[in-house]
Design a protein around this motif. Structure first.
Motif, mmCIF file in Angstrom:
data_model
loop_
_atom_site.group_PDB
_atom_site.id
_atom_site.type_symbol
_atom_site.label_atom_id
_atom_site.label_comp_id
_atom_site.label_asym_id
_atom_site.label_seq_id
_atom_site.Cartn_x
_atom_site.Cartn_y
_atom_site.Cartn_z
ATOM 1 N N LYS A 118 -8.644 1.199 -5.896
ATOM 2 C CA LYS A 118 -8.342 2.574 -6.271
ATOM 3 C C LYS A 118 -6.952 2.618 -6.893
ATOM 4 N N GLU A 119 -6.562 3.795 -7.309
ATOM 5 C CA GLU A 119 -5.269 3.930 -7.970
ATOM 6 C C GLU A 119 -4.149 3.490 -7.031
ATOM 7 N N THR A 120 -3.286 2.622 -7.533
ATOM 8 C CA THR A 120 -2.209 2.080 -6.719
ATOM 9 C C THR A 120 -0.956 2.925 -6.856
ATOM 10 N N VAL A 121 -0.100 2.855 -5.834
ATOM 11 C CA VAL A 121 1.198 3.536 -5.909
ATOM 12 C C VAL A 121 2.204 2.701 -6.685
ATOM 13 N N LYS A 172 0.797 -1.230 0.000
ATOM 14 C CA LYS A 172 0.000 0.000 0.000
ATOM 15 C C LYS A 172 0.826 1.274 0.000
ATOM 16 N N LYS A 173 2.113 1.182 0.298
ATOM 17 C CA LYS A 173 2.949 2.385 0.350
ATOM 18 C C LYS A 173 4.121 2.245 -0.611
ATOM 19 N N PRO A 174 4.698 3.385 -1.037
ATOM 20 C CA PRO A 174 5.890 3.303 -1.889
ATOM 21 C C PRO A 174 7.021 2.570 -1.178
ATOM 22 N N ILE A 175 7.846 1.858 -1.954
ATOM 23 C CA ILE A 175 8.971 1.111 -1.397
ATOM 24 C C ILE A 175 10.130 2.080 -1.171
ATOM 25 N N ARG A 176 10.470 2.264 0.107
ATOM 26 C CA ARG A 176 11.538 3.199 0.485
ATOM 27 C C ARG A 176 12.553 2.479 1.372
ATOM 28 N N PHE A 177 13.827 2.621 1.038
ATOM 29 C CA PHE A 177 14.893 2.019 1.831
ATOM 30 C C PHE A 177 15.604 3.092 2.654
ATOM 31 N N GLU A 178 16.142 2.651 3.781
ATOM 32 C CA GLU A 178 16.928 3.543 4.634
ATOM 33 C C GLU A 178 18.056 2.733 5.271
ATOM 34 N N SER A 179 19.242 3.294 5.292
ATOM 35 C CA SER A 179 20.387 2.617 5.885
ATOM 36 C C SER A 179 20.522 3.037 7.345
ATOM 37 N N ILE A 180 20.602 2.050 8.225
ATOM 38 C CA ILE A 180 20.759 2.327 9.648
ATOM 39 C C ILE A 180 21.881 1.453 10.202
ATOM 40 N N ARG A 181 22.405 1.841 11.354
ATOM 41 C CA ARG A 181 23.438 1.049 12.037
ATOM 42 C C ARG A 181 22.879 0.625 13.378
ATOM 43 N N ASP A 235 0.105 -4.258 -10.208
ATOM 44 C CA ASP A 235 -0.738 -3.185 -9.671
ATOM 45 C C ASP A 235 -0.775 -3.214 -8.147
ATOM 46 N N GLY A 236 0.387 -3.456 -7.541
ATOM 47 C CA GLY A 236 0.516 -3.409 -6.101
ATOM 48 C C GLY A 236 0.137 -4.675 -5.373
ATOM 49 N N ILE A 237 -0.157 -5.763 -6.087
ATOM 50 C CA ILE A 237 -0.608 -7.005 -5.457
ATOM 51 C C ILE A 237 0.326 -8.150 -5.843
ATOM 52 N N ILE A 238 0.755 -8.921 -4.847
ATOM 53 C CA ILE A 238 1.586 -10.099 -5.073
ATOM 54 C C ILE A 238 0.742 -11.333 -4.835
ATOM 55 N N GLU A 239 0.547 -12.130 -5.871
ATOM 56 C CA GLU A 239 -0.161 -13.402 -5.737
ATOM 57 C C GLU A 239 0.845 -14.442 -5.244
ATOM 58 N N VAL A 240 0.513 -15.107 -4.145
ATOM 59 C CA VAL A 240 1.442 -16.039 -3.513
ATOM 60 C C VAL A 240 1.075 -17.474 -3.889
ATOM 61 N N PRO A 241 2.002 -18.236 -4.467
ATOM 62 C CA PRO A 241 1.683 -19.637 -4.802
ATOM 63 C C PRO A 241 1.606 -20.503 -3.549
ATOM 64 N N GLN A 242 0.923 -21.613 -3.651
ATOM 65 C CA GLN A 242 0.885 -22.579 -2.558
ATOM 66 C C GLN A 242 2.228 -23.299 -2.477
ATOM 67 N N LEU A 243 2.603 -23.694 -1.283
ATOM 68 C CA LEU A 243 3.894 -24.359 -1.093
ATOM 69 C C LEU A 243 3.990 -25.630 -1.929
ATOM 70 N N ARG A 244 2.901 -26.376 -2.039
ATOM 71 C CA ARG A 244 2.928 -27.614 -2.815
ATOM 72 C C ARG A 244 3.152 -27.348 -4.304
#
Length: 215
Positions: free
Chosen positions: A161-164, A59-68, A202-211
């Motif tokens: 609705k419109e996806t990010v 639902k949100k934009p993919i943002r990375f941040e480097s931390i220690r 469009d912002g959705i990941i279809e997940v396959p079954q493990l089998r």
């Protein structure tokens, strides 16, 4: 009657560590199905049920941040119950996700460990009640315990609705789940990871079954 659920989850930080990164933690671009399953299990789990992730909405934009962060070199176990933090502390860099929000769609299946009192309606209603009240058996987290998850039950249809994330995004190979092989003492002898080629449409990941992945 279907026993599918939808749970909205969000948080300030997340780190779904790529297994190929040995020293520094680098997160996948999005939450993995195994991490999503862990969140559902934090709300309600019994040996009689097994959670299955169907899809993940980003639902949100993919943002990375480097931390220690300070980490310890070893993990606590039955053989090593004490860790000397002052001696094993290490300062490591991590590439984590910032300001995340997902909707997890999943369902549960009954296992061969169910008893006479274990009915699908019972476990379904327990999960709904706990999710509505914000209850959990332990605090769910996004990859590591210092990144807590906020959650709420989605009881209506997911608004279209419109996806990010319009279009198709190839996320590469992603961890789907793990199979734990036990020895005669019931201890974990081997861990077998299972991967799948993840695509976000469009912002959705279809997940396959493990089998489907293991054959």
């Amino acid at each position: 009657m279907a026993y599918g659920i939808k749970l909205r989850v969000w948080g300030d930080y997340a780190c779904f560590t790529r297994p190929e990164m040995k020293v520094e933690r680098v997160s996948y671009d999005v939450m993995t199905p195994s991490a999503a399953r862990g969140i559902l299990e934090a709300l309600h789990w019994k040996p009689a049920i097994r959670w299955v992730i169907d899809r993940i909405h980003v639902k949100k934009p993919i943002r990375f941040e480097s931390i220690r962060r300070n980490e310890v070199e070893s993990l606590a176990s039955r053989k090593k119950k004490f860790i000397n933090v002052s001696e094993e502390r290490q300062l490591r860099s991590s590439l984590v996700l910032r300001d995340v929000e997902y909707i997890i769609e999943g369902h549960f299946e009954m296992t061969d460990r169910k008893g006479e009192e274990d009915h699908p309606e019972k476990h379904y209603n327990i999960f709904l009640r706990r999710a509505r009240k914000g209850q959990c058996f332990h605090q769910p987290y996004f990859g590591t315990r210092e990144f807590p998850v906020h959650f709420e039950l989605v009881e209506d249809e997911i608004e279209v609705k419109e996806t990010v994330h319009p279009g198709i995004v190839d996320l590469g190979y992603m961890l789907l789940d793990q199979t734990f092989i036990l020895n005669s003492k019931g201890e974990v002898k081997e861990v077998i990871p299972h991967f799948f080629r993840a695509q976000m449409v469009d912002g959705i990941i279809e997940v396959p079954q493990l089998r489907e992945v293991t054959g």
